[in-house]
Write an enzyme that holds these catalytic residues in place. Structure first.
Site, PDB file in Angstrom:
ATOM      1  N   HIS A 186       1.542   1.640 -13.607  1.00 40.54           N
ATOM      2  CA  HIS A 186       2.414   0.462 -14.171  1.00 40.54           C
ATOM      3  C   HIS A 186       3.618   0.464 -13.756  1.00 40.54           C
ATOM      4  CE1 HIS A 186       3.144  -3.361 -15.003  1.00 40.54           C
ATOM      5  NE2 HIS A 186       4.199  -2.652 -15.931  1.00 40.54           N
ATOM      6  N   LEU A 244      -5.927  -9.793 -12.133  1.00 37.89           N
ATOM      7  CA  LEU A 244      -6.988  -9.205 -13.778  1.00 37.89           C
ATOM      8  C   LEU A 244      -8.165  -9.106 -13.529  1.00 37.89           C
ATOM      9  CD1 LEU A 244      -5.274 -10.775 -17.133  1.00 37.89           C
ATOM     10  CD2 LEU A 244      -4.952  -7.800 -16.429  1.00 37.89           C
ATOM     11  N   GLY A 284       0.657  -1.063   0.160  1.00 37.15           N
ATOM     12  CA  GLY A 284      -0.601   0.295   0.292  1.00 37.15           C
ATOM     13  C   GLY A 284       0.864   1.320   0.184  1.00 37.15           C
ATOM     14  N   SER A 285       1.886   0.885  -0.085  1.00 34.53           N
ATOM     15  CA  SER A 285       3.087   2.397  -0.403  1.00 34.53           C
ATOM     16  C   SER A 285       2.189   3.754  -1.315  1.00 34.53           C
ATOM     17  CB  SER A 285       4.214   2.257  -1.228  1.00 34.53           C
ATOM     18  OG  SER A 285       4.493   2.055  -2.104  1.00 34.53           O
ATOM     19  N   ASN A 286       1.705   3.197  -2.637  1.00 35.19           N
ATOM     20  CA  ASN A 286       0.711   3.991  -3.239  1.00 35.19           C
ATOM     21  C   ASN A 286       0.123   4.523  -2.481  1.00 35.19           C
ATOM     22  OD1 ASN A 286       2.121   4.878  -6.178  1.00 35.19           O
ATOM     23  ND2 ASN A 286       2.154   2.770  -6.157  1.00 35.19           N
ATOM     24  N   ASN A 332      -4.945   2.352 -13.237  1.00 32.71           N
ATOM     25  CA  ASN A 332      -4.083   1.439 -12.934  1.00 32.71           C
ATOM     26  C   ASN A 332      -2.899   2.511 -13.080  1.00 32.71           C
ATOM     27  OD1 ASN A 332      -2.850  -0.968 -11.665  1.00 32.71           O
ATOM     28  ND2 ASN A 332      -2.441  -1.053 -13.412  1.00 32.71           N
ATOM     29  N   MET A 349      -3.130  -7.109  -7.698  1.00 29.77           N
ATOM     30  CA  MET A 349      -2.642  -7.886  -8.977  1.00 29.77           C
ATOM     31  C   MET A 349      -3.069  -9.138  -9.123  1.00 29.77           C
ATOM     32  SD  MET A 349       0.896  -6.876  -8.722  1.00 29.77           S
ATOM     33  CE  MET A 349       1.927  -7.944  -9.638  1.00 29.77           C
TER      34      MET A 349
END
Length: 183
Positions: A98, A81, A12-14, A96, A79
């Site tokens: 990436h 789809l 959860g760093s983002n 998202n 992580m």
């Protein structure tokens, strides 16, 4: 007040960067009961939900989005789809981040792949989610030079530093200008 739902699978760093930028996170969801991102949400008193079954998780996200003023579904290290039906239902409202300059190095292990391949530049991409693996329309990209003395560890650090600046900025702009769209 409008808001966002964050889906994550890991640390959860983002999410932390999003919260530090005071973006309106209404819910945090995960497919992983051990995701530290859930602890981060709980510390900020943001409601969270964990469900390993993707169909059930998607149903829960849908119910929350429909019963609350949710503008955007934000994948932050999620992580899995998402199902084509879920993506179609929320087309233009799921984004998202990436860790590569897409379309290069989609999927997992993008940082390692760029490093091992020996490219001179990699970077970060924010994109709309479609039915494919990291194939949605690109919203923003920021390149990162890979120096000759870089290690995989410090490349990870460089990538995360850019992610933590770029993602909140893009989310703010999408919410501010209501650039969430059906493409």
């Amino acid at each position: 007040m409008a808001g966002i739902v964050v889906l994550l699978s890991g640390s959860g760093s983002n999410l932390a960067a999003i919260m530090e930028n005071e973006l309106p996170v209404k819910f945090v969801m995960s497919n992983n009961s051990k995701a530290y991102g859930i602890d981060r949400a709980n510390k900020k008193k943001i409601p969270s939900f964990v469900q390993s079954d993707l169909k059930i998780l998607e149903l829960h996200v849908t119910k929350l989005c429909l019963s609350n003023d949710i503008d955007l579904i934000v994948l932050a290290g999620f992580m899995k789809l998402l199902s084509p039906a879920f993506v179609a239902a929320w087309k233009g409202k799921i984004i998202n981040i990436h860790p590569s300059l897409l379309p290069s190095f989609p999927g997992a292990r993008a940082i390692e792949q760029a490093f091992e391949y020996g490219v001179k530049y990699t970077g970060v991409t924010v994109h709309y989610v479609d039915e494919g693996m990291d194939t949605g329309q690109i919203i923003a990209q920021e390149p990162i030079k890979i120096a000759k003395n870089d290690t995989i560890k410090n490349l990870y650090g460089k990538i995360h530093k850019v992610e933590h600046k770029l993602y909140p900025k893009v989310i703010k702009n999408l919410l501010k200008w209501k650039l969430i769209k059906a493409y």
